[in-house]
Enzyme design. Sequence first.
Site, short mmCIF file in Angstrom:
data_model
loop_
_atom_site.label_atom_id
_atom_site.label_comp_id
_atom_site.label_asym_id
_atom_site.label_seq_id
_atom_site.Cartn_x
_atom_site.Cartn_y
_atom_site.Cartn_z
N LYS A 118 7.79 11.01 -2.64
CA LYS A 118 8.33 9.82 -2.49
C LYS A 118 10.39 9.46 -2.60
O LYS A 118 11.02 8.94 -2.37
CB LYS A 118 8.76 8.74 -2.70
CG LYS A 118 6.26 8.26 -2.20
CD LYS A 118 6.14 7.25 -2.86
CE LYS A 118 5.00 6.93 -2.51
NZ LYS A 118 3.60 6.01 -2.77
N GLN B 217 3.69 2.90 -8.07
CA GLN B 217 2.66 3.32 -7.57
C GLN B 217 1.09 3.54 -8.33
O GLN B 217 0.96 3.08 -9.89
CB GLN B 217 2.72 5.04 -8.46
CG GLN B 217 1.95 6.26 -7.75
CD GLN B 217 1.81 6.18 -6.07
OE1 GLN B 217 2.59 6.12 -5.45
NE2 GLN B 217 1.61 6.69 -5.20
N ASP C 227 6.18 -1.67 -0.49
CA ASP C 227 4.65 -1.02 -0.35
C ASP C 227 3.38 -3.02 0.50
O ASP C 227 3.07 -1.97 0.96
CB ASP C 227 4.06 -1.49 -1.35
CG ASP C 227 3.86 -0.35 -1.89
OD1 ASP C 227 3.73 1.12 -0.95
OD2 ASP C 227 3.59 -0.02 -3.66
N1 GUN Z 1 -1.43 5.01 -4.27
C1 GUN Z 1 -1.85 5.56 -3.64
N2 GUN Z 1 -1.14 5.03 -2.49
C2 GUN Z 1 -0.34 3.86 -2.48
C3 GUN Z 1 0.67 3.08 -2.08
O1 GUN Z 1 0.65 3.79 -0.46
N3 GUN Z 1 1.65 3.15 -2.97
C4 GUN Z 1 1.36 2.90 -3.57
N4 GUN Z 1 2.36 2.05 -4.90
N5 GUN Z 1 0.50 3.63 -4.38
C5 GUN Z 1 -0.73 4.09 -3.87
#
Ligand code: GUN
Length: 300
Positions: free
Chosen positions: A53, A97, A120
């Site tokens: 990311k 996350q 998100d």
């Molecule tokens: N963990 C697994 N997928 C995601 C996601 O799309 N966003 C976040 N914040 N954590 C995750």
Amino acid sequence: MANVIDGKKLSEDILAKVKQETAILREQHNIQPGIAVIIVGEDSASKVYVASKEKRAEECGFLSNKYELDEKTSEADLLALVKELNEDKNIHGILVQLPLPAHINADHVIQTISPDKDVDGFHYINAGKIMTGAIGDAFVPCTPAGIMVMVEHGLGKDLSGLDAVVVGRSNIVGKPVAALLLAANATVTIAHSRTREIDDVCRSADILVAAVGKPEMIKGDWIKPGATVIDVGINRVPAPEKGQGKTRLVGDVDYKAAEKVAGFITPVPGGVGPMTIAMLMANTLKAACKANNLPLPKIS
Ligand code: GUN
């Protein structure tokens, strides 16, 4: 043989557009989109996701701030950081996350993120907008948003008359993607671990979205000939054929069998995964535009 929907290529197109629009935003308005990514603890898969990311954000020309917090960080300290970032004018998107360590209530954290910075799309406000059809005004969760781009690539924007089956009912993928498919006029069923005769339910699908996290659970003969199959699973399994202790990634669908039956199919890796990160970048750009009352650029 199915047509393969190439998530890597589609995501590169989206990222190129985000990068271009970011350059315009900087030139014309002196605004740089900023994203803060918070990771708590040492989960190795999360570390890999967060690193990619960060890399993509930098490639897009964003300000990208990463916060790596100790496993033992208290919920209060994490909430304090989120509140500080909510007030930070240089940060337009905040991502915490998941999963978080067990002593932290993930819902408290998510609901503390400002809905305007919730790139998100997990905050109740954004989830509510998606459920009520105010999709253009919401931050759409990144994996479901990427799935819809892939479905549209194969079938177009209007899914009238098509039966969609979503296998999995998570808040991150299953529920929001079902709402988006419904908004696109598909007739939607959500199947899950308690569904009876799940193979028959899958066989009814013109569009099958597999988001269960069970390696190769969906068999070739569960798929309607010509169906569009979107595989969200990223499962690491032993691969002794590659050598002792080696592993490989597989989806929730038995790809080899499914590609012989499906009309369109997404591969693992190189399918939904890269789309998720591209949509996160698109959401961050959107957040920066919204924060400055600028029109939203058309990305996908
Ligand atoms: N963990 C697994 N997928 C995601 C996601 O799309 N966003 C976040 N914040 N954590 C995750």
